[in-house]
Design an enzyme around this catalytic site. Structure first.
Site, short mmCIF file in Angstrom:
data_model
loop_
_atom_site.label_atom_id
_atom_site.label_comp_id
_atom_site.label_asym_id
_atom_site.label_seq_id
_atom_site.Cartn_x
_atom_site.Cartn_y
_atom_site.Cartn_z
NE ARG A 112 -4.29 -1.83 1.62
CZ ARG A 112 -4.17 -2.84 2.28
NH1 ARG A 112 -3.06 -3.05 2.86
NH2 ARG A 112 -5.14 -3.80 1.70
CE LYS A 134 0.89 14.35 -14.96
NZ LYS A 134 0.85 14.76 -16.31
CD GLU A 176 9.81 17.08 -22.53
OE1 GLU A 176 9.08 17.92 -22.33
OE2 GLU A 176 9.61 15.93 -23.00
CE LYS A 214 7.18 18.01 -14.08
NZ LYS A 214 7.36 16.70 -14.87
CD GLU A 224 -1.75 17.33 -16.89
OE1 GLU A 224 -0.54 16.65 -16.68
OE2 GLU A 224 -2.12 17.28 -18.22
NE ARG A 228 2.10 17.55 -13.39
CZ ARG A 228 2.70 16.78 -12.53
NH1 ARG A 228 2.29 16.51 -11.34
NH2 ARG A 228 3.71 15.76 -12.84
CG ASN A 232 0.60 17.94 -21.44
OD1 ASN A 232 1.55 17.30 -21.04
ND2 ASN A 232 -0.45 17.99 -20.65
CG HIS A 235 4.30 16.89 -24.69
ND1 HIS A 235 5.02 17.96 -24.47
CD2 HIS A 235 4.80 15.82 -24.14
CE1 HIS A 235 6.26 17.58 -23.88
NE2 HIS A 235 6.08 16.54 -23.59
CG HIS A 239 1.45 12.38 -26.95
ND1 HIS A 239 0.51 13.11 -26.05
CD2 HIS A 239 2.60 12.41 -26.67
CE1 HIS A 239 1.45 13.31 -24.92
NE2 HIS A 239 2.51 12.65 -25.10
CG HIS A 252 8.75 12.32 -24.96
ND1 HIS A 252 7.44 12.17 -25.63
CD2 HIS A 252 8.89 13.12 -24.16
CE1 HIS A 252 6.69 13.15 -24.85
NE2 HIS A 252 7.74 13.68 -24.10
N1 LIG Z 1 6.60 11.18 -15.14
C1 LIG Z 1 6.79 12.15 -15.55
O1 LIG Z 1 6.20 13.16 -15.13
C2 LIG Z 1 7.34 11.78 -17.04
C3 LIG Z 1 7.73 13.04 -17.56
C4 LIG Z 1 8.30 12.86 -19.08
C5 LIG Z 1 8.47 11.39 -19.46
N2 LIG Z 1 8.15 10.53 -18.48
C6 LIG Z 1 8.51 9.25 -18.88
O2 LIG Z 1 9.90 8.93 -19.03
C7 LIG Z 1 10.23 7.90 -20.23
C8 LIG Z 1 11.42 8.38 -20.82
O3 LIG Z 1 12.42 8.88 -20.13
P1 LIG Z 1 14.05 8.85 -20.73
O4 LIG Z 1 13.92 9.73 -21.77
O5 LIG Z 1 14.87 8.93 -19.63
O6 LIG Z 1 14.15 7.48 -21.28
P2 LIG Z 1 14.90 6.23 -20.61
O7 LIG Z 1 14.67 5.95 -19.41
O8 LIG Z 1 14.34 4.85 -21.67
O9 LIG Z 1 16.27 6.09 -21.07
C9 LIG Z 1 16.77 6.18 -22.22
C10 LIG Z 1 17.93 5.55 -22.56
O10 LIG Z 1 19.28 5.94 -21.80
C11 LIG Z 1 19.66 4.85 -21.05
N3 LIG Z 1 20.28 5.64 -20.04
C12 LIG Z 1 19.99 6.06 -18.97
N4 LIG Z 1 20.80 6.69 -18.10
C13 LIG Z 1 22.08 6.57 -19.11
C14 LIG Z 1 23.25 7.08 -18.77
N5 LIG Z 1 23.56 7.77 -17.74
N6 LIG Z 1 24.21 6.66 -19.61
C15 LIG Z 1 24.04 6.01 -20.85
N7 LIG Z 1 22.68 5.52 -21.20
C16 LIG Z 1 21.63 5.84 -19.88
C17 LIG Z 1 18.71 4.09 -20.92
O11 LIG Z 1 18.93 2.90 -20.23
C18 LIG Z 1 17.78 3.95 -22.04
O12 LIG Z 1 18.31 3.18 -23.00
C19 LIG Z 1 8.92 7.52 -20.64
O13 LIG Z 1 8.55 6.19 -20.54
C20 LIG Z 1 8.08 8.71 -20.54
O14 LIG Z 1 6.65 8.46 -20.29
C21 LIG Z 1 7.65 10.71 -17.38
ZN LIG Z 2 7.60 15.19 -22.65
#
Ligand SMILES: NC(=O)c1ccc[n+]([C@@H]2O[C@H](COP(=O)([O-])OP(=O)(O)OC[C@H]3O[C@@H](n4cnc5c(N)ncnc54)[C@H](O)[C@@H]3O)[C@@H](O)[C@H]2O)c1
Ligand SMILES: [Zn+2]
Length: 347
Positions: A112, A134, A176, A214, A224, A228, A232, A235, A239, A252
């Site tokens: 929980r 999130k 971003e 942020k 949101e 917030r 987007n 975005h 998307h 992304h």
């Molecule tokens: N919670 C939120 O508010 C929020 C906001 C934006 C994005 N997201 C989510 O985040 C995700 C995208 O995150 P991301 O862009 O970090 O992608 P990711 O986590 O897939 O990382 C990208 C790649 O880089 C590698 N990597 C990570 N750190 C590294 C490092 N220091 N050196 C070398 N390689 C490294 C990872 O293993 C992966 O292959 C999506 O799933 C998205 O939905 C969430």
């Molecule tokens: Zn984004």
């Protein structure tokens, strides 16, 4: 450097984002570090040397967005049970946004809800995903459709971890950052125009500014219901682009870069942005090798796609525009013809 994230509703959920301050973290509980082989190879050893806890476990999950699902969550939870983690235990997310979102979600439902700490290792995760609480996973019906709001106990951003990040991933994070500057902070935008954030000292400042921006937005509107959603910006278009290209062609942040350019074209037509500002934004994106163009196959199909987005309520989409650089406008009623005209420019 530190940023305190204040959440309006409940005081004890405030937490700090630390930038380049990770010396030692002490826990008087059991902890499990959730990571993947890519990140572990570069940074796990260092993190292990900085953590002291009653017991430390490492849970490694496969690398990739395609593993961001309930099966992996179940795997994480089972590892936690097998290692006899309890309600006082803490999960540590060591990785990019995928690891962060999944670790947060697992923490929110393990017995929980237990505490978790973010150690984001991508630029995107440091400036965006790790802040705001999130968490979640994808479902076969769409991205991030399963999840919860669950705030971390602390976030530790270390710029040195970004040295191993591929340059495309770095730029995706920059998109971003630019996004936040364009709609919230003119001074920051101008600072970005005059500084290269691939330089370490500037990078640290850019991360700090983005996290502060942020954090402020999230503290005003955690769930949101209003402002917030301005995060987007770009975005709504992104998307659709990600969808059309099956999440394969663009990261992304790259899709967000194109999405911002599209939103700007519409903002131009609405008189919210002028030509010079539009060009300045494009120029800044290009400096980080971010894509600014995309060939739309059918403007009508692209338009129809907007309404498949989970963020479209009752067949209504909210467009986010810059209102000159540094300001924003949220608009619900945009003339379909105007949108189609802009989309046709990309055909
Ligand atoms: N919670 C939120 O508010 C929020 C906001 C934006 C994005 N997201 C989510 O985040 C995700 C995208 O995150 P991301 O862009 O970090 O992608 P990711 O986590 O897939 O990382 C990208 C790649 O880089 C590698 N990597 C990570 N750190 C590294 C490092 N220091 N050196 C070398 N390689 C490294 C990872 O293993 C992966 O292959 C999506 O799933 C998205 O939905 C969430
Ligand atoms: Zn984004």
């Amino acid at each position: 450097m530190q940023v305190n994230i204040k959440l309006a509703e409940v005081k004890d959920r405030n937490y700090n984002v630390f930038i380049d301050e990770l010396v030692k973290i002490n826990f008087d509980t059991k902890v499990a570090i959730i990571t993947n082989p890519t990140v572990a190879k570069f940074h796990l050893e260092e993190i292990l040397s900085r953590i002291s806890a009653k017991e430390v476990y490492v849970v490694t999950i496969p690398d990739g967005e395609k593993y961001k699902n309930m099966d992996t969550i179940e795997f994480i939870l089972n590892e936690c049970f097998a290692n006899r983690l309890d309600r006082k235990s803490v999960l540590i997310a060591l990785g990019g946004g995928v690891i962060g979102d999944m670790t947060g979600f697992a923490a929110s439902i393990f017995q929980r809800g237990i505490e978790f700490v973010q150690i984001p290792t991508t630029l995107l995760a440091q400036v965006d995903a790790s802040v705001g609480g999130k968490t979640g996973v994808n479902s076969k019906y769409g991205k991030n459709l399963i999840g919860s709001f669950w705030q971390p106990k602390a976030v530790h951003c270390e710029t040195k971890f970004l040295k191993t990040l591929p340059s495309r991933e770095f730029s995706a994070g920059v998109a971003e950052i630019i996004k936040m500057a364009v709609v919230f902070d003119k001074e920051f935008f101008e600072w970005l125009e005059n500084h290269d954030i691939r330089d370490g000292k500037n990078l640290k400042i850019a991360i700090l500014k983005s996290v502060q921006t942020k954090a402020k937005v999230v503290s005003l509107d955690e769930r949101e219901a209003g402002v917030r959603a301005v995060l987007n910006y770009g975005h709504t278009f992104a998307h659709v682009i990600e969808n059309e290209t099956q999440y394969k062609r663009y990261l992304h942040g790259e899709a967000v870069s194109i999405g911002m350019v599209m939103a700007n074209e519409l903002a131009l037509k609405l008189g919210l942005l002028n030509n010079e500002e539009e060009i300045r934004i494009k120029y800044l994106l290009q400096r980080y090798d971010l894509p600014i163009d995309y060939k739309i196959k059918s403007a009508q199909d692209f338009y129809d796609h907007f309404f498949l987005d989970k963020k479209s309520n009752n067949n209504q989409i909210t467009f986010i525009f810059p209102d000159n650089i540094g300001g924003y406008a949220m608009k619900k009623e945009i003339d379909k013809k105007l949108v189609l005209d802009v989309l046709k420019d990309f055909e």
